[in-house]
Design an enzyme around this catalytic site. Sequence first.
Site, PDB file in Angstrom:
ATOM      1  N   GLN A 166       0.886  -1.168   0.000  1.00 17.46           N
ATOM      2  CA  GLN A 166       0.000   0.000   0.000  1.00 17.46           C
ATOM      3  C   GLN A 166       0.923   1.217   0.000  1.00 17.46           C
ATOM      4  O   GLN A 166       1.459   1.593   1.034  1.00 17.46           O
ATOM      5  CB  GLN A 166      -0.927  -0.019   1.218  1.00 17.46           C
ATOM      6  CG  GLN A 166      -1.682   1.286   1.472  1.00 17.46           C
ATOM      7  CD  GLN A 166      -2.548   1.731   0.301  1.00 17.46           C
ATOM      8  OE1 GLN A 166      -3.220   0.932  -0.352  1.00 17.46           O
ATOM      9  NE2 GLN A 166      -2.488   3.028  -0.018  1.00 17.46           N
ATOM     10  N   GLN A 168       0.341   4.544  -1.222  1.00 14.36           N
ATOM     11  CA  GLN A 168      -0.183   5.871  -0.894  1.00 14.36           C
ATOM     12  C   GLN A 168      -0.259   6.022   0.623  1.00 14.36           C
ATOM     13  O   GLN A 168      -0.652   5.077   1.292  1.00 14.36           O
ATOM     14  CB  GLN A 168      -1.585   6.074  -1.484  1.00 14.36           C
ATOM     15  CG  GLN A 168      -2.025   7.527  -1.483  1.00 14.36           C
ATOM     16  CD  GLN A 168      -3.482   7.736  -1.970  1.00 14.36           C
ATOM     17  OE1 GLN A 168      -4.207   6.795  -2.226  1.00 14.36           O
ATOM     18  NE2 GLN A 168      -3.885   8.974  -2.072  1.00 14.36           N
ATOM     19  N   GLY A 295     -10.789   0.731   2.046  1.00 11.15           N
ATOM     20  CA  GLY A 295     -11.892   0.122   1.317  1.00 11.15           C
ATOM     21  C   GLY A 295     -11.393  -0.332  -0.041  1.00 11.15           C
ATOM     22  O   GLY A 295     -11.666  -1.442  -0.503  1.00 11.15           O
ATOM     23  N   GLY A 296     -10.643   0.544  -0.646  1.00 15.32           N
ATOM     24  CA  GLY A 296     -10.055   0.214  -1.930  1.00 15.32           C
ATOM     25  C   GLY A 296      -8.892   1.137  -2.192  1.00 15.32           C
ATOM     26  O   GLY A 296      -8.758   2.182  -1.564  1.00 15.32           O
ATOM     27  N   MET A 297      -8.029   0.726  -3.113  1.00 13.09           N
ATOM     28  CA  MET A 297      -6.894   1.556  -3.517  1.00 13.09           C
ATOM     29  C   MET A 297      -6.793   1.459  -5.027  1.00 13.09           C
ATOM     30  O   MET A 297      -6.725   0.356  -5.588  1.00 13.09           O
ATOM     31  CB  MET A 297      -5.614   1.069  -2.827  1.00 13.09           C
ATOM     32  CG  MET A 297      -4.354   1.810  -3.256  1.00 13.09           C
ATOM     33  SD  MET A 297      -4.421   3.571  -2.787  1.00 13.09           S
ATOM     34  CE  MET A 297      -3.525   4.298  -4.156  1.00 13.09           C
ATOM     35  N   GLU A 298      -6.753   2.630  -5.657  1.00 16.94           N
ATOM     36  CA  GLU A 298      -6.899   2.730  -7.106  1.00 16.94           C
ATOM     37  C   GLU A 298      -5.644   2.381  -7.885  1.00 16.94           C
ATOM     38  O   GLU A 298      -5.327   3.044  -8.883  1.00 16.94           O
ATOM     39  CB  GLU A 298      -7.347   4.152  -7.452  1.00 16.94           C
ATOM     40  CG  GLU A 298      -6.323   5.259  -7.130  1.00 16.94           C
ATOM     41  CD  GLU A 298      -6.437   5.868  -5.736  1.00 16.94           C
ATOM     42  OE1 GLU A 298      -6.903   5.167  -4.819  1.00 16.94           O
ATOM     43  OE2 GLU A 298      -6.052   7.038  -5.561  1.00 16.94           O
ATOM     44  N   HIS A 322     -15.834   3.973  -7.072  1.00 17.85           N
ATOM     45  CA  HIS A 322     -14.876   4.998  -6.648  1.00 17.85           C
ATOM     46  C   HIS A 322     -13.473   4.689  -7.182  1.00 17.85           C
ATOM     47  O   HIS A 322     -12.846   5.543  -7.819  1.00 17.85           O
ATOM     48  CB  HIS A 322     -14.886   5.071  -5.119  1.00 17.85           C
ATOM     49  CG  HIS A 322     -13.926   6.063  -4.546  1.00 17.85           C
ATOM     50  ND1 HIS A 322     -14.314   7.324  -4.160  1.00 17.85           N
ATOM     51  CD2 HIS A 322     -12.608   5.984  -4.283  1.00 17.85           C
ATOM     52  CE1 HIS A 322     -13.265   7.980  -3.694  1.00 17.85           C
ATOM     53  NE2 HIS A 322     -12.207   7.185  -3.747  1.00 17.85           N
ATOM     54  N   GLU A 323     -13.005   3.479  -6.948  1.00 22.55           N
ATOM     55  CA  GLU A 323     -11.633   3.154  -7.382  1.00 22.55           C
ATOM     56  C   GLU A 323     -11.517   3.200  -8.904  1.00 22.55           C
ATOM     57  O   GLU A 323     -10.515   3.653  -9.450  1.00 22.55           O
ATOM     58  CB  GLU A 323     -11.188   1.796  -6.840  1.00 22.55           C
ATOM     59  CG  GLU A 323     -11.264   1.626  -5.315  1.00 22.55           C
ATOM     60  CD  GLU A 323     -10.747   2.804  -4.506  1.00 22.55           C
ATOM     61  OE1 GLU A 323      -9.859   3.523  -5.002  1.00 22.55           O
ATOM     62  OE2 GLU A 323     -11.247   3.032  -3.383  1.00 22.55           O
ATOM     63  N   HIS A 326     -11.164   6.714 -10.151  1.00 23.41           N
ATOM     64  CA  HIS A 326      -9.806   7.259 -10.008  1.00 23.41           C
ATOM     65  C   HIS A 326      -8.976   7.064 -11.275  1.00 23.41           C
ATOM     66  O   HIS A 326      -7.948   7.731 -11.447  1.00 23.41           O
ATOM     67  CB  HIS A 326      -9.072   6.564  -8.852  1.00 23.41           C
ATOM     68  CG  HIS A 326      -9.234   7.218  -7.516  1.00 23.41           C
ATOM     69  ND1 HIS A 326      -8.920   8.537  -7.295  1.00 23.41           N
ATOM     70  CD2 HIS A 326      -9.637   6.724  -6.317  1.00 23.41           C
ATOM     71  CE1 HIS A 326      -9.133   8.822  -6.002  1.00 23.41           C
ATOM     72  NE2 HIS A 326      -9.578   7.745  -5.387  1.00 23.41           N
ATOM     73  N   GLU A 345      -9.576  12.948  -4.480  1.00 25.96           N
ATOM     74  CA  GLU A 345     -10.666  12.259  -3.782  1.00 25.96           C
ATOM     75  C   GLU A 345     -12.038  12.922  -3.957  1.00 25.96           C
ATOM     76  O   GLU A 345     -13.054  12.229  -4.056  1.00 25.96           O
ATOM     77  CB  GLU A 345     -10.329  12.118  -2.291  1.00 25.96           C
ATOM     78  CG  GLU A 345      -9.062  11.295  -2.010  1.00 25.96           C
ATOM     79  CD  GLU A 345      -9.122   9.873  -2.554  1.00 25.96           C
ATOM     80  OE1 GLU A 345     -10.203   9.401  -2.938  1.00 25.96           O
ATOM     81  OE2 GLU A 345      -8.051   9.228  -2.612  1.00 25.96           O
ATOM     82  N   ASP A 400      -0.639  10.554   6.071  1.00 28.91           N
ATOM     83  CA  ASP A 400      -1.656   9.527   6.333  1.00 28.91           C
ATOM     84  C   ASP A 400      -2.757  10.050   7.253  1.00 28.91           C
ATOM     85  O   ASP A 400      -3.874   9.534   7.256  1.00 28.91           O
ATOM     86  CB  ASP A 400      -1.029   8.291   6.995  1.00 28.91           C
ATOM     87  CG  ASP A 400      -0.427   7.356   5.954  1.00 28.91           C
ATOM     88  OD1 ASP A 400      -0.654   7.589   4.749  1.00 28.91           O
ATOM     89  OD2 ASP A 400       0.265   6.405   6.357  1.00 28.91           O
ATOM     90  N   TYR A 408     -13.383  14.140   0.485  1.00 32.89           N
ATOM     91  CA  TYR A 408     -14.368  13.325  -0.209  1.00 32.89           C
ATOM     92  C   TYR A 408     -15.706  14.052  -0.315  1.00 32.89           C
ATOM     93  O   TYR A 408     -16.175  14.393  -1.386  1.00 32.89           O
ATOM     94  CB  TYR A 408     -14.569  12.003   0.539  1.00 32.89           C
ATOM     95  CG  TYR A 408     -13.361  11.108   0.506  1.00 32.89           C
ATOM     96  CD1 TYR A 408     -13.277  10.076  -0.416  1.00 32.89           C
ATOM     97  CD2 TYR A 408     -12.303  11.286   1.386  1.00 32.89           C
ATOM     98  CE1 TYR A 408     -12.176   9.232  -0.459  1.00 32.89           C
ATOM     99  CE2 TYR A 408     -11.193  10.464   1.354  1.00 32.89           C
ATOM    100  CZ  TYR A 408     -11.132   9.437   0.430  1.00 32.89           C
ATOM    101  OH  TYR A 408     -10.034   8.620   0.381  1.00 32.89           O
TER     102      TYR A 408
HETATM  103  N1  BES Z   1      -6.915   6.474  -2.544  1.00 30.24           N
HETATM  104  C1  BES Z   1      -7.841   6.172  -1.522  1.00 30.24           C
HETATM  105  C2  BES Z   1      -7.233   5.490  -0.331  1.00 30.24           C
HETATM  106  C3  BES Z   1      -6.139   6.289   0.341  1.00 30.24           C
HETATM  107  C4  BES Z   1      -6.267   7.643   0.572  1.00 30.24           C
HETATM  108  C5  BES Z   1      -4.995   5.637   0.756  1.00 30.24           C
HETATM  109  C6  BES Z   1      -5.230   8.346   1.177  1.00 30.24           C
HETATM  110  C7  BES Z   1      -3.967   6.329   1.368  1.00 30.24           C
HETATM  111  C8  BES Z   1      -4.076   7.680   1.579  1.00 30.24           C
HETATM  112  C9  BES Z   1      -8.990   5.336  -2.058  1.00 30.24           C
HETATM  113  O1  BES Z   1      -9.363   5.648  -3.358  1.00 30.24           O
HETATM  114  C10 BES Z   1     -10.184   5.624  -1.216  1.00 30.24           C
HETATM  115  O2  BES Z   1     -10.618   6.743  -1.232  1.00 30.24           O
HETATM  116  N2  BES Z   1     -10.714   4.642  -0.498  1.00 30.24           N
HETATM  117  C11 BES Z   1     -11.892   4.825   0.294  1.00 30.24           C
HETATM  118  C12 BES Z   1     -13.074   4.348  -0.472  1.00 30.24           C
HETATM  119  C13 BES Z   1     -14.197   5.217  -0.582  1.00 30.24           C
HETATM  120  C14 BES Z   1     -15.324   4.810  -1.441  1.00 30.24           C
HETATM  121  C15 BES Z   1     -14.351   6.491   0.085  1.00 30.24           C
HETATM  122  C16 BES Z   1     -11.757   3.983   1.544  1.00 30.24           C
HETATM  123  O3  BES Z   1     -10.804   3.238   1.664  1.00 30.24           O
HETATM  124  O4  BES Z   1     -12.607   4.083   2.397  1.00 30.24           O
HETATM  125 ZN    ZN Z   2     -10.289   7.566  -3.398  1.00 31.96          ZN
END
Ligand code: BES
Ligand code: ZN
Length: 634
Positions: A166, A168, A295-298, A322-323, A326, A345, A400, A408
Amino acid sequence: MRTIVLPIVLTAAFFAACSDKVAEPDPYDPAHDYFTFANVDQFATEKIALDLTVDFDSEQLIGSATLTLQRLDASETQVILDTRDLNVSAAHVVLADETLLPVEFRFGESDAIKGTPLLLELPGTAQSATSFVLRIEYTTSPGSTALQWLPPNLTAGGKHPLMFSQSQAIHARSWVPLQDTPSVRVTYEATIRTPPELLAVMSANNDPLTPRGGEYYFEMPQPIPSYLMAIAVGNIFFAPLGEDTGVYAEPELLDASVFEFADTQEMLEQAEEIFGPYEWGRYDLLVLPPSFPYGGMENPRLSFITPSLLAGDRSLVSVVAHELAHSWSGNLVTNATWRDQWLNEGTTSYLEARLMEVIYGKDRVDEERVLSYRELMLDLETVPLDMQALAPRLETGDPDDFQGTMHYSKGDLLFTYLENAFGRAAFDRFLKMYFDEFSFETINSERFLDYLDQHLLQAEGSTVGRAQIEQWLYQAGVPDDAPVPQSSTLNAAAAMAKAWAEGEIGVAEIPIASWSPQATRHFVNSLPKELASDRLAELDEGLGFSGTRNAEIGRTWFIQVAERRYTPAYEQLEQFLNRYGRGRLIYPVYVALAQNGNDLELAREIFDKARSAYHPVTDVRIARSLDAANSQSD
Ligand code: BES
Ligand code: ZN
């Protein structure tokens, strides 16, 4: 107080007056990335070639990274790269005929958040070459903040280990020495050696038909920022979802994943329709074990996904939308620094809603927007005012920790506001143009504002001007004329919560079977503050919340359980905190426990038992918040 402040002021003034050597701190530069050591104004990486062995025994990646660098500054002879906990054994310049020239290198001073700069002195001809190749032999450390090494018992199958990255925000540097800033884009290729029975996948051209065997080759021909470099190795298999889409997962989760994510191909097709061409080739998902922190990583071409989306009813697939979204906002047009994260985001949250609307209808989007809006309103009560701007000042701290509903939900509201003001047709034209104009580039908030001003605000003409947008970007809260999401189905669920709490109806009369999971969450969120904890028993017996398999309903419920100290459900609360490792699901439950005035100790005990299964970033985040709760109660 005055008498204390005054001498300090005098002392500072005294030094400033007497010494011309006292350096003025540089003024804050919003275009500067404060989270990299790399000298990106002197050198730009164009390409990275990795050759890595994945060693599960020592929990290390072992091998080399070969960087092709472009010189931007004729006189600079030292290259500075980002690293964290990397062991470097050698560095060379690789000449065109493969001759190796040794490079002198040393580590600079470490920083708790940024890691350790690696300083490389260019030898001989490389000192003036406009482009040169640098090879660094290195190993990662078992504590690499980007990599989680899972023993078999933390996987679905329980027989094979699994490793995933991971990167990011600034963790790529803990598995590759590089210029770790989103402002630099690189193409990459990689040779990855693994135990022969396991499969490696990357944010690159995965071939679904790749035979196993322990040596895998990847290419990512489109230039990407470092935070999108990604790898995973495990007992994973592929199943197709559509023509250009598919899912990788452990075999135990593959059927459930195919069912849950069946709409992915349609999402991709609809996305191309609205946002313009998909530039990346295939789009696949990788379903990871529960400890995956997000939740996910793009990761491009291969989004990494939490298994907590496997609710069995496709109710949580907005994360996939969402992913996927991105692929335009973030991966194609990238935030220049972490301070501009809302551009990734917020834009993506808006695109996500648009995709959800075409596929599942407006009602579902309204429901999800109301839920997010509620979280945003709660955050506005606690997030410091200067951090409520979409584009605040960000030069210290851990990126982080710079995440949350502001980027968002407030970002999505801004885009909805623009859509309302200019009409969907004009706004869609603008979006397509924006993605096209800045594709494979990075952009900061100010450049976005200029572009928006020129190509939407002024071009289309409306009462919305630059000043309004500046308010969104630079001021706390949300402007008075911001749209407020509404959902009739969620309103009905909230009314039911009130009616039940006031004794007007019994549990059996709550029409939960006809509700969406989103409405159920809103019902739980809407229980009045003054409702006594023992009344939760009636709900739990009638509606079975503590045993829910929907991770978001569980999150909502166990926050209530912890806030209201509904102790009969504490055993299941603990199970919940062990079943999931996604930060969003468990973090607020820990915080609710720690802050309910009684259960900080319990929160610590549960955390101590559960934490070995959590991902390093989740672990750090929970540990920090429990420490903060502790110092508040001292
Ligand atoms: N890119 C983000 C996850 C992220 C953000 C990792 C900042 C590290 C630092 C990913 O696209 C994301 O936004 N995930 C969300 C999903 C969502 C639908 C809001 C999550 O993990 O909750
Ligand atoms: Zn995101």
